[in-house]
Design a protein around this motif. Structure first.
Motif, PDB file in Angstrom:
ATOM      1  N   GLY A   1       0.973  -1.211   0.124  1.00  0.00           N
ATOM      2  CA  GLY A   1      -0.042   0.203   0.019  1.00  0.00           C
ATOM      3  C   GLY A   1       0.962   1.361   0.104  1.00  0.00           C
TER       4      GLY A   1
ATOM      5  N   THR B   1      -9.253   0.387   2.749  1.00  0.00           N
ATOM      6  CA  THR B   1      -7.911   0.768   3.633  1.00  0.00           C
ATOM      7  C   THR B   1      -7.777   0.518   4.989  1.00  0.00           C
ATOM      8  OG1 THR B   1      -7.382   2.450   1.575  1.00  0.00           O
ATOM      9  CG2 THR B   1      -6.127   2.600   3.654  1.00  0.00           C
TER      10      THR B   1
ATOM     11  N   ALA C   1      -5.633   9.081   3.230  1.00  0.00           N
ATOM     12  CA  ALA C   1      -6.704   8.153   3.143  1.00  0.00           C
ATOM     13  C   ALA C   1      -7.929   8.964   2.703  1.00  0.00           C
ATOM     14  CB  ALA C   1      -6.893   7.420   4.306  1.00  0.00           C
TER      15      ALA C   1
END
Length: 882
Positions: free
Chosen positions: A348, A407, A396
């Motif tokens: 990520g 996420t 985010a």
């Protein structure tokens, strides 16, 4: 004949024929069926053939084929690619050959079932020997391949090959699928999904491993497939984990494959879907459902040195950035705040200080969770941990809703703790204050890619590709895409021309050799300067505004074009007033003598000189063995606004001409950057680039020119005569009188067809071998030039004939491009290529005769005209006036 007559009544020749999308549609019913219309609207463009969709349900009789033949034109240079919609969608070999003989045209027809694939591709596969068959009049049919458009690796993935008693390497449109062949019911839904969604990439062979719902795929099956590939073919492979694989321990499948094969391998981080030019990569769960679009897209794995050694961390060689970030500070590391950067991980993203902590390798080695991307924040420093967590939450919040919903926000310490037990996914807990996985308040309805049946589609929203306007794309003639490779290239540092773009070489002639060889400029002098460093303190806006920036000359005395010693012309050298027949003046320019001249009067020009030989910091040619990573990054960063404006149009060209993406080690992003550089050069902004290159000056033109050179090498090549017009002063003629060879250090603009839009009293005729056609990337405004070709910087030309204008007689300068194979290691031109000189002179004379009384269709925009007056190798102190 009643049926044939009724069809003729609907059109002038046989069946009605309409253009739909990239294809012609012939139909025998009242209107085109939805199936045929959809196929024609979405099929990829064929640069060599007219795509013809035959919409004829029911039995195909002799009368049907007779009507087809009457509807199609005869003796066109392009062939026909025939696709049939209906109950009998596979023509027999007899019909293909008959149609070819009847029309006197090449016909490419399918032998087997035609399957529509992603990106407008067509895949023909019904067992061994099936595929596209090429029929030509009077010749035996030839198997052409499985896929259209045909990728470089098509022959490697043409037939199903067993890999074990239960395994098979099965061809699919996008590559090869290695899986268990015994579970038919579980395999079929995934086969249909892979056929429809995995794109066929021109230079990338996707190898999918395993199938959801079946047993684990043994690594021995992968090894047996790998052994069938050559070394060059292996570099094209991208492995994808699609189903269960028999991996020892907790290694990622990529590391296990590298260890099993004993060689480095490159793996995709997910299944590719979307356009072939720039597919998107999605992780898949154990059921084969798409989950989230990967940030780290390609991972390189290296085998262990010994079985008991720890596995090396994979290297991210291609990635995407999912949101607007600052300057790239390192490989995959971007500035985000004064005290924080964002790094792309295989699992990520990572929010951390600019200085990486000591546990960085463990965090980077954490495996991706296919269902949830990780957003890791650094918590090594207690007082700063809250700040990093806040910034991570801000990152985010900027992700697309579907990704944000999946996420997980993770502390770096938790990831490190999990990794202490060996390779593991990026998971962990961060205490009571830790948020739960982010959930979006709004969701994206659906996804652009259908999920593999029979499972429900995953909720994903990949970053959309840029929407481009529907602009007309210039057509390329079939002769531009011949299959023969030229014997030489312009300079040793440049890649050989793509064989798919080169015209056949002329036949050799035997004539006496010239007694004295000429000398070309020596290799570029080394420089301690970085290839991009000299331009960092200079305003690129000066280039984009159409003016040359004021810069200091390179330190030290720059070498000039007079440095090499060139032999004087001898009696046998075809220069001056020789016995050769004078080519007639190209009459197309007689109609424009009254037009204002595009150049200043010759009397107002300064005394001419030869172009100085650039050093490494001022040359448009990158140093041998060094890539263009810095130049491309600089171009995208510094010219971001101009880059984005041009990229929308260029992306459409690349998607319709995937052959432009070819090149060893070239990613789609690199190909796009290089093509954008070519388009910027062709615009008005590029005029000052040549002036700066010909003066060997440092500046922001250097990285842009190097990217443009890389982009031009993937465009179609021109082998034959070219033309430009100029007016030379007496001093310039005097300078040329004592020379045999000229070397051009800028881009030389010329035309395949003469144009009445250019003025000048002298014809410059050049026999080209590696010039590049620019039709595909030409501007559509006043900078457009029809039939333009560009010679790359560093190209040398031999002077074959020269004659000054006198009275009503036009001057002429005949040149021949000199190939790299004609130059000795000491820089001298070999004296055994005089047959090329004779051939070039005859060909250029024939070219001038052909156009003497013809009206050229080539049109040059007013803004582009000054670029077609340069004589290669000559420089002036004020070239910007050109």
């Amino acid at each position: 004949m009643a049926v044939l007559s009724s069809w003729r009544g609907k059109g002038s020749r046989g069946m009605p024929l309409h253009t739909v999308g990239n294809a012609y549609v012939l139909y025998s019913t009242e209107q085109i069926s939805p199936q045929a219309q959809s196929l024609a609207m979405n099929v990829a463009q064929d640069p060599e053939n007219d795509v013809v969709v035959l919409d004829a349900p029911g039995r195909m009789s002799v009368l049907t084929w007779e009507s087809v033949a009457q509807a199609l034109p005869r003796r066109r240079r392009a062939g026909i690619r025939l696709v049939i919609c209906g109950d009998n969608a596979e023509p027999s070999s007899l019909v293909g050959q008959w149609l070819s003989e009847r029309l006197n045209r090449t016909v490419v027809a399918p032998h087997g079932t035609v399957l529509r694939a992603a990106g407008g591709a067509l895949f023909v596969h019904s067992g061994a020997g099936t595929g596209w068959i090429r029929y030509r009049p009077g010749r035996e049919p030839q198997w052409e391949g499985k896929r259209f458009p045909r990728p470089e690796w098509d022959g490697l993935a043409a037939e199903a090959n067993p890999t074990s008693s239960t395994g098979v390497a099965e061809p699919i449109p996008g590559g090869v699928w290695i899986h268990d062949s015994t579970a038919g019911e579980a395999i079929q839904p995934h086969r249909e999904w892979l056929h429809a969604n995995v794109p066929c990439q021109p230079g990338i062979l996707v190898v999918l491993l395993g199938c959801p719902g079946t047993g684990k795929l043994p690594l021995d099956d992968v090894h047996r497939f790998w052994r069938r590939l050559g070394e060059e073919d292996r570099r094209r492979v991208r492995f994808v984990g699609y189903g269960p694989i028999d991996v020892p321990g907790r290694d990622p499948f990529g590391q296990a494959v590298a260890d099993a094969l004993g060689t480095p391998v490159v793996c995709y981080s997910g299944v590719p879907v979307g356009p072939p030019a720039r597919p998107q990569l999605f992780t898949v769960d154990e059921d084969g459902r798409l989950c989230w679009q990967s940030f780290a897209e390609e991972l390189a794995y290296t085998p262990r040195e010994r079985p008991s050694a720890p596995a090396p961390s994979p290297r991210i060689i291609r990635h995407r950035i999912p949101l607007e970030l600052g300057e790239e500070l390192g490989a995959g590391v971007y500035w985000y705040a004064e005290d924080a950067v964002v790094e792309v991980l295989q699992s990520g993203l990572w929010l951390r200080p600019s200085e990486a902590p000591r546990d960085a390798d463990r965090i980077r080695a954490a495996l991706a969770d296919p269902e949830r991307p990780a957003l890791v924040f650094d918590d090594a420093n207690g007082p700063r941990a809250k700040r990093m967590r806040t910034l991570a939450a801000d990152v985010a919040a900027q992700l697309d809703p579907a990704t944000r919903e999946r996420t997980e926000l993770l502390a770096a310490s938790a990831v490190v703790a999990a990794s202490s037990r060996g390779p593991a996914r990026a998971v962990g807990t961060i205490g009571e204050e830790a948020p739960t996985p982010f959930s979006a308040e709004e969701t994206v309805p659906g996804t652009p890619v259908q999920a593999p049946p029979p499972l429900a589609p995953a909720s994903v929203a990949p970053t959309p590709a840029p929407v481009t306007p529907a602009l007309p794309i210039p057509q390329v003639a079939a002769s531009d895409w011949a299959e023969e490779t030229p014997p030489m290239a312009p300079v040793p540092a440049l890649p050989e021309p793509d064989p798919a773009f080169v015209l056949p070489p002329p036949p050799p002639l035997l004539v006496p050799r010239s007694r004295e060889p000429a000398v070309v400029p020596p290799p570029l002098a080394p420089s301690a300067l970085s290839p991009v460093e000299p331009v960092m303190d200079m305003p690129i806006q000066a280039i984009l505004a159409g003016s040359s920036p004021t810069v200091d000359a390179p330190t030290g005395d720059a070498p000039t074009g007079d440095a090499p010693t060139v032999g004087a012309p001898t009696a046998e050298t075809p220069t001056g007033d020789g016995p050769a027949a004078e080519p007639p003046a190209i009459a197309v320019r007689e109609t424009i003598e009254a037009r204002p001249a595009a150049m200043p009067p010759p009397s107002q020009r300064p005394r001419p000189r030869l172009q100085p030989i650039p050093d490494r910091a001022t040359s448009a040619l990158p140093p041998p063995g060094r890539g263009l990573t810095e130049e491309r990054a600089w171009l995208r960063r510094t010219l971001s606004k101009e880059f984005d404006l041009v990229a929308t149009t260029v992306s459409r060209v690349l998607s319709q001409h995937p052959v432009l993406l070819r090149g060893e080690g070239i990613s789609p992003d690199d190909a796009l950057t290089d093509s954008v550089a070519v388009r910027l050069y062709l615009s008005a902004k590029g005029r000052v680039i040549d002036a700066a290159l010909r003066s060997a000056r440092k500046g922001p033109h250097v990285p842009l020119a190097r990217c443009a050179v890389a982009g031009l090498t993937r465009l179609p090549s021109h082998r034959g005569a070219s033309w430009l017009a100029t007016s030379l002063t007496a001093d310039q003629w005097e300078l040329l009188a004592g020379r045999i060879m000229l070397t051009e250090w800028g881009f030389l603009n010329a035309l395949i067809e003469p144009s009445g839009d250019l003025s000048g009293d002298t014809d410059v005729l050049i026999w080209a071998m590696t010039a590049r056609r620019t039709e595909l990337l030409e501007p559509s405004d006043d900078d457009h030039a029809g039939s333009r070709v560009l010679f790359l910087p560093g190209t040398s030309f031999k002077i074959l004939e020269r004659k000054e204008p006198a009275g009503d007689r036009r001057g002429r300068l005949l040149l021949r491009e000199v190939g790299a194979s004609e130059i000795n290691p000491d820089g001298r031109v070999r004296d055994n290529r005089t047959s090329f000189d004779e051939l070039a002179v005859k060909s250029l004379n024939a070219y001038a005769t052909r156009w003497a009384d013809a009206e050229s269709p080539s049109r040059i925009g007013a803004a582009a005209r000054p670029r077609f007056h340069a004589v290669p190798g000559l420089a002036e102190s004020s070239e910007e006036s050109r």
